[in-house]
Scaffold this motif. Structure first.
Motif, PDB file in Angstrom:
ATOM      1  N   ASN A 139      39.061  51.777  84.570  1.00 17.18           N
ATOM      2  CA  ASN A 139      39.511  52.009  85.945  1.00 17.18           C
ATOM      3  C   ASN A 139      40.931  52.715  86.037  1.00 17.18           C
ATOM      4  O   ASN A 139      41.674  51.855  85.578  1.00 17.18           O
ATOM      5  N   GLU A 140      40.908  53.940  86.266  1.00 14.87           N
ATOM      6  CA  GLU A 140      42.264  54.389  86.616  1.00 14.87           C
ATOM      7  C   GLU A 140      42.620  54.410  88.218  1.00 14.87           C
ATOM      8  O   GLU A 140      42.038  55.151  88.951  1.00 14.87           O
ATOM      9  N   ARG A 141      43.755  53.712  88.617  1.00 16.87           N
ATOM     10  CA  ARG A 141      44.030  53.436  89.865  1.00 16.87           C
ATOM     11  C   ARG A 141      45.341  54.325  90.216  1.00 16.87           C
ATOM     12  O   ARG A 141      46.420  53.858  89.913  1.00 16.87           O
ATOM     13  N   PHE A 142      45.126  55.332  90.841  1.00 16.61           N
ATOM     14  CA  PHE A 142      46.218  56.147  91.067  1.00 16.61           C
ATOM     15  C   PHE A 142      47.131  55.795  92.171  1.00 16.61           C
ATOM     16  O   PHE A 142      46.651  55.517  93.269  1.00 16.61           O
ATOM     17  N   LEU A 143      48.544  55.887  92.194  1.00 21.96           N
ATOM     18  CA  LEU A 143      49.304  55.685  93.315  1.00 21.96           C
ATOM     19  C   LEU A 143      49.638  56.990  94.248  1.00 21.96           C
ATOM     20  O   LEU A 143      49.647  56.884  95.402  1.00 21.96           O
ATOM     21  N   ILE A 144      49.509  58.154  93.566  1.00 16.98           N
ATOM     22  CA  ILE A 144      49.599  59.362  94.393  1.00 16.98           C
ATOM     23  C   ILE A 144      48.312  60.291  94.476  1.00 16.98           C
ATOM     24  O   ILE A 144      47.753  60.596  93.698  1.00 16.98           O
ATOM     25  N   GLY A 145      47.996  60.577  95.628  1.00 14.11           N
ATOM     26  CA  GLY A 145      46.796  61.325  96.088  1.00 14.11           C
ATOM     27  C   GLY A 145      46.912  62.636  95.909  1.00 14.11           C
ATOM     28  O   GLY A 145      48.126  63.328  95.908  1.00 14.11           O
ATOM     29  N   ASP A 146      45.965  63.320  95.859  1.00 14.06           N
ATOM     30  CA  ASP A 146      45.792  65.100  95.909  1.00 14.06           C
ATOM     31  C   ASP A 146      46.607  65.462  96.923  1.00 14.06           C
ATOM     32  O   ASP A 146      46.397  65.240  97.939  1.00 14.06           O
ATOM     33  N   GLY A 147      47.574  66.451  96.335  1.00 16.17           N
ATOM     34  CA  GLY A 147      48.416  67.039  97.464  1.00 16.17           C
ATOM     35  C   GLY A 147      49.627  66.495  98.005  1.00 16.17           C
ATOM     36  O   GLY A 147      50.492  67.213  98.698  1.00 16.17           O
ATOM     37  N   VAL A 148      49.763  65.126  97.739  1.00 15.07           N
ATOM     38  CA  VAL A 148      51.085  64.367  97.991  1.00 15.07           C
ATOM     39  C   VAL A 148      52.156  64.961  97.285  1.00 15.07           C
ATOM     40  O   VAL A 148      52.317  64.938  95.788  1.00 15.07           O
ATOM     41  N   THR A 149      53.302  65.421  97.877  1.00 13.89           N
ATOM     42  CA  THR A 149      54.594  65.679  97.114  1.00 13.89           C
ATOM     43  C   THR A 149      55.281  64.654  96.872  1.00 13.89           C
ATOM     44  O   THR A 149      55.627  63.819  97.819  1.00 13.89           O
ATOM     45  N   ARG A 150      55.972  64.516  95.839  1.00 12.82           N
ATOM     46  CA  ARG A 150      57.278  63.502  95.462  1.00 12.82           C
ATOM     47  C   ARG A 150      58.459  64.282  95.238  1.00 12.82           C
ATOM     48  O   ARG A 150      58.466  65.230  94.309  1.00 12.82           O
ATOM     49  N   CYS A 151      59.503  63.897  95.844  1.00  9.82           N
ATOM     50  CA  CYS A 151      60.798  64.551  95.765  1.00  9.82           C
ATOM     51  C   CYS A 151      61.881  63.578  95.842  1.00  9.82           C
ATOM     52  O   CYS A 151      62.151  62.873  96.887  1.00  9.82           O
ATOM     53  N   PRO A 152      62.661  63.523  94.614  1.00  2.00           N
ATOM     54  CA  PRO A 152      63.856  62.411  94.359  1.00  2.00           C
ATOM     55  C   PRO A 152      64.816  63.022  95.273  1.00  2.00           C
ATOM     56  O   PRO A 152      65.001  64.295  95.393  1.00  2.00           O
ATOM     57  N   VAL A 153      65.463  62.398  95.988  1.00  4.52           N
ATOM     58  CA  VAL A 153      66.622  62.661  96.903  1.00  4.52           C
ATOM     59  C   VAL A 153      67.979  61.807  96.583  1.00  4.52           C
ATOM     60  O   VAL A 153      67.977  60.679  96.407  1.00  4.52           O
ATOM     61  N   LYS A 154      69.144  62.602  96.523  1.00  3.77           N
ATOM     62  CA  LYS A 154      70.260  62.263  96.366  1.00  3.77           C
ATOM     63  C   LYS A 154      71.153  63.166  97.206  1.00  3.77           C
ATOM     64  O   LYS A 154      71.490  64.278  96.866  1.00  3.77           O
ATOM     65  N   GLU A 155      71.374  62.544  98.196  1.00  5.08           N
ATOM     66  CA  GLU A 155      72.125  63.271  99.367  1.00  5.08           C
ATOM     67  C   GLU A 155      73.053  62.321 100.092  1.00  5.08           C
ATOM     68  O   GLU A 155      72.542  61.483 100.795  1.00  5.08           O
ATOM     69  N   GLY A 156      74.424  62.511 100.174  1.00  8.67           N
ATOM     70  CA  GLY A 156      75.420  61.616 100.728  1.00  8.67           C
ATOM     71  C   GLY A 156      74.935  60.355  99.901  1.00  8.67           C
ATOM     72  O   GLY A 156      75.255  60.056  98.572  1.00  8.67           O
ATOM     73  N   ASN A 157      74.980  59.084 100.741  1.00 13.57           N
ATOM     74  CA  ASN A 157      74.604  57.639 100.131  1.00 13.57           C
ATOM     75  C   ASN A 157      73.216  57.626 100.094  1.00 13.57           C
ATOM     76  O   ASN A 157      72.775  56.423  99.883  1.00 13.57           O
ATOM     77  N   ILE A 158      72.285  58.369 100.296  1.00 15.32           N
ATOM     78  CA  ILE A 158      71.013  58.495 100.384  1.00 15.32           C
ATOM     79  C   ILE A 158      70.527  58.617  98.404  1.00 15.32           C
ATOM     80  O   ILE A 158      70.665  59.586  98.097  1.00 15.32           O
ATOM     81  N   HIS A 159      70.134  57.362  98.129  1.00 14.81           N
ATOM     82  CA  HIS A 159      69.330  57.506  96.769  1.00 14.81           C
ATOM     83  C   HIS A 159      67.910  57.103  96.751  1.00 14.81           C
ATOM     84  O   HIS A 159      67.754  55.891  96.952  1.00 14.81           O
ATOM     85  N   GLY A 160      67.015  57.939  96.894  1.00 10.75           N
ATOM     86  CA  GLY A 160      65.541  57.538  97.100  1.00 10.75           C
ATOM     87  C   GLY A 160      64.408  58.546  96.719  1.00 10.75           C
ATOM     88  O   GLY A 160      64.866  59.419  95.944  1.00 10.75           O
ATOM     89  N   VAL A 161      63.339  58.278  96.995  1.00 13.73           N
ATOM     90  CA  VAL A 161      62.374  59.209  96.953  1.00 13.73           C
ATOM     91  C   VAL A 161      61.415  59.758  97.996  1.00 13.73           C
ATOM     92  O   VAL A 161      60.911  58.745  98.707  1.00 13.73           O
ATOM     93  N   LEU A 162      61.358  60.862  98.306  1.00 12.86           N
ATOM     94  CA  LEU A 162      60.636  61.345  99.410  1.00 12.86           C
ATOM     95  C   LEU A 162      59.077  61.768  99.189  1.00 12.86           C
ATOM     96  O   LEU A 162      58.893  62.489  98.207  1.00 12.86           O
ATOM     97  N   PHE A 163      58.082  61.172  99.959  1.00 17.97           N
ATOM     98  CA  PHE A 163      56.654  61.501  99.728  1.00 17.97           C
ATOM     99  C   PHE A 163      56.468  62.466 101.076  1.00 17.97           C
ATOM    100  O   PHE A 163      56.553  61.768 102.213  1.00 17.97           O
ATOM    101  N   THR A 164      55.743  63.200 100.876  1.00 23.73           N
ATOM    102  CA  THR A 164      55.006  64.205 101.916  1.00 23.73           C
ATOM    103  C   THR A 164      53.609  64.486 101.701  1.00 23.73           C
ATOM    104  O   THR A 164      53.281  64.891 100.612  1.00 23.73           O
TER     105      THR A 164
END
Length: 431
Positions: A139-164
């Motif tokens: 069983n392969e259990r995926f976290l990211i669905g088809d078409g969802v974009t993942r973008c690391p964010v390093k801007e100012g004091n923000i260190h994170g990941v944006l999912f759209t």
């Protein structure tokens, strides 16, 4: 990103000419989706062991096992048939997943990176002799669905990941506050039609952090509101544990927070003083490490180390949530052995009522422990605590905890859809 496999047996390998193990509707699915486990080709009323095995991101092995009896046609359906014994008993369709236990004591299942699936190997074994394997499936259990974009964010004091999510939107926006960085919850929410930014409380070793700055998280709220696909009037917050009191403070002090999910946290500012715009706004609720209770398992109980926030000397640490303009969803596990979450939730509910507020709902989970996560991951009774520096007990009874995760995950999504008004909040996740 692979698409759905319509035939659930495509990833199954037959170990016997007759016995077949199938995962329906597909052997590939999203992490928070159930699968139906079915076995066929057994002898009438044959008793077999069903097993599951998985390895997490750090190489830790997790296993589970349950004994089942086939029906008169030689079939087993976990949606219908009870486990007779093993890691759980009774009808538990996803029991083999949530009952996965670490081979090494006090290890928590680590799944923080969204790019690789959670791979679980199911197998059927004879009860007699050495338990010969009869069939298996992956069983392969995926976290990211088809078409969802993942973008690391390093801007100012923000260190994170944006999912759209895929599509034009507009979508509601959610800030996922984690104590330590994890992409799992944020990514799974993005599959359901939310633009989600995940950030951590601690980007450095906790012992190096002396104060907490609310401004850093306010930057994240502003960043989310500026995203082109975001259409909600404000943002939602989802949080647990230490991150939950930061979420309360954002709701109380920062404009633009419309919906806050608080899971198993405190009603006061804990661990570190909180600053906003270069001024301390809340002192830290102190704790007494002499109140740590060791247990025979080697894990300690830390539930009572935090001082009472309602004591006269501690009241200044209470987060003034009565100032908040948005809505709250409070979720507390009654068997949380990390925080006295139920008591903190009750205090907040009473305080909001005293102020004539009706901008909240609360839900309580008997038998659940501290680590309420998106559903169908391994239940965690104890693990190493980064702040305490030793293994601690999280609490909960596995079956009740697993049921709470399923209910809360649905509740969170409904809460955000209700309070983050947007033209298009429904986006069907596709793998």
């Amino acid at each position: 990103m692979p698409k759905f496999v319509k035939n659930g047996s495509l990833l199954s390998e037959e170990m016997s000419s007759q016995v077949r193990l199938r995962l329906l509707p597909s052997a590939r699915c999203l992490f928070d989706e159930p699968v139906q486990v079915k076995v066929s080709g057994l002898r009438s009323r044959q008793v077999v062991a069903l097993r599951a095995r998985s390895t997490d991101e750090r190489g830790m092995v997790f296993t589970s096992s349950a004994t089942y009896r086939a029906d008169g046609s030689g079939e087993i359906d976990l949606n219908r048939d009870p486990s007779l014994r093993g890691n759980y008993v009774g009808v538990e369709p996803m029991g083999l997943l949530w009952s996965l236990r670490p081979v090494t004591l006090h290890k928590r299942f680590q799944k923080t990176n969204s790019l690789n699936p959670h791979v679980v190997k199911f197998s059927v074994h004879e009860q007699e002799g050495e338990g010969r394997m009869l069939a298996k499936a992956t069983n392969e259990r995926f976290l990211i669905g088809d078409g969802v974009t993942r973008c690391p964010v390093k801007e100012g004091n923000i260190h994170g990941v944006l999912f759209t999510p895929p599509g034009e939107g507009p979508f509601p926006a959610v800030l996922d506050l984690c104590t330590f960085m994890s992409e799992k919850r944020a990514c799974l929410l993005a599959n359901r039609g939310f633009v989600v930014l995940t950030v951590a409380m601690y980007n450095d070793r906790p012992d190096k952090v002396k104060v907490m700055h609310l401004d850093h998280f306010e930057e994240a709220v502003d960043f989310l509101q500026q995203q082109p696909k975001v259409g909600s009037k404000g943002v939602g917050l989802v949080s647990r544990s230490k991150a939950a009191d930061i979420a309360l403070s954002l709701a109380a002090f920062v404009p633009g927070v419309e919906a806050t999910v608080w899971i198993n946290g405190c009603s006061a500012n804990t661990v570190l003083p909180l600053y906003h715009r270069k001024k301390q706004i809340l002192p830290a609720l102190l704790f007494d490490i002499s109140k740590i209770i060791p247990t025979e398992s080697g894990a300690s109980m830390v539930k009572y180390v935090v001082q009472n926030p309602l004591a006269e000397e501690s009241k200044a640490t209470l987060v003034p949530i009565e100032r908040a303009k948005g809505h709250f969803l409070f979720a507390a596990a009654e068997d949380d052995l990390h925080w006295d979450s139920k008591a903190y939730m009750d205090e907040m509910v009473e305080r909001l009522k005293r102020h004539g507020k009706e901008n909240f709902e609360s839900v309580c989970y008997p038998g659940a422990g501290h680590y309420l996560e998106p559903p169908y991951g391994p239940y965690c009774p104890s693990s190493f605590h980064g702040l305490v520096g030793k293994p601690v007990l999280w609490g909960g009874e596995p079956r009740s905890h697993a049921a709470a995760e399923v209910h809360l995950w649905k509740k969170i999504q409904e809460f955000f859809r209700a309070h983050l008004s947007c033209d298009a909040t429904q986006s069907k996740a596709r793998l």
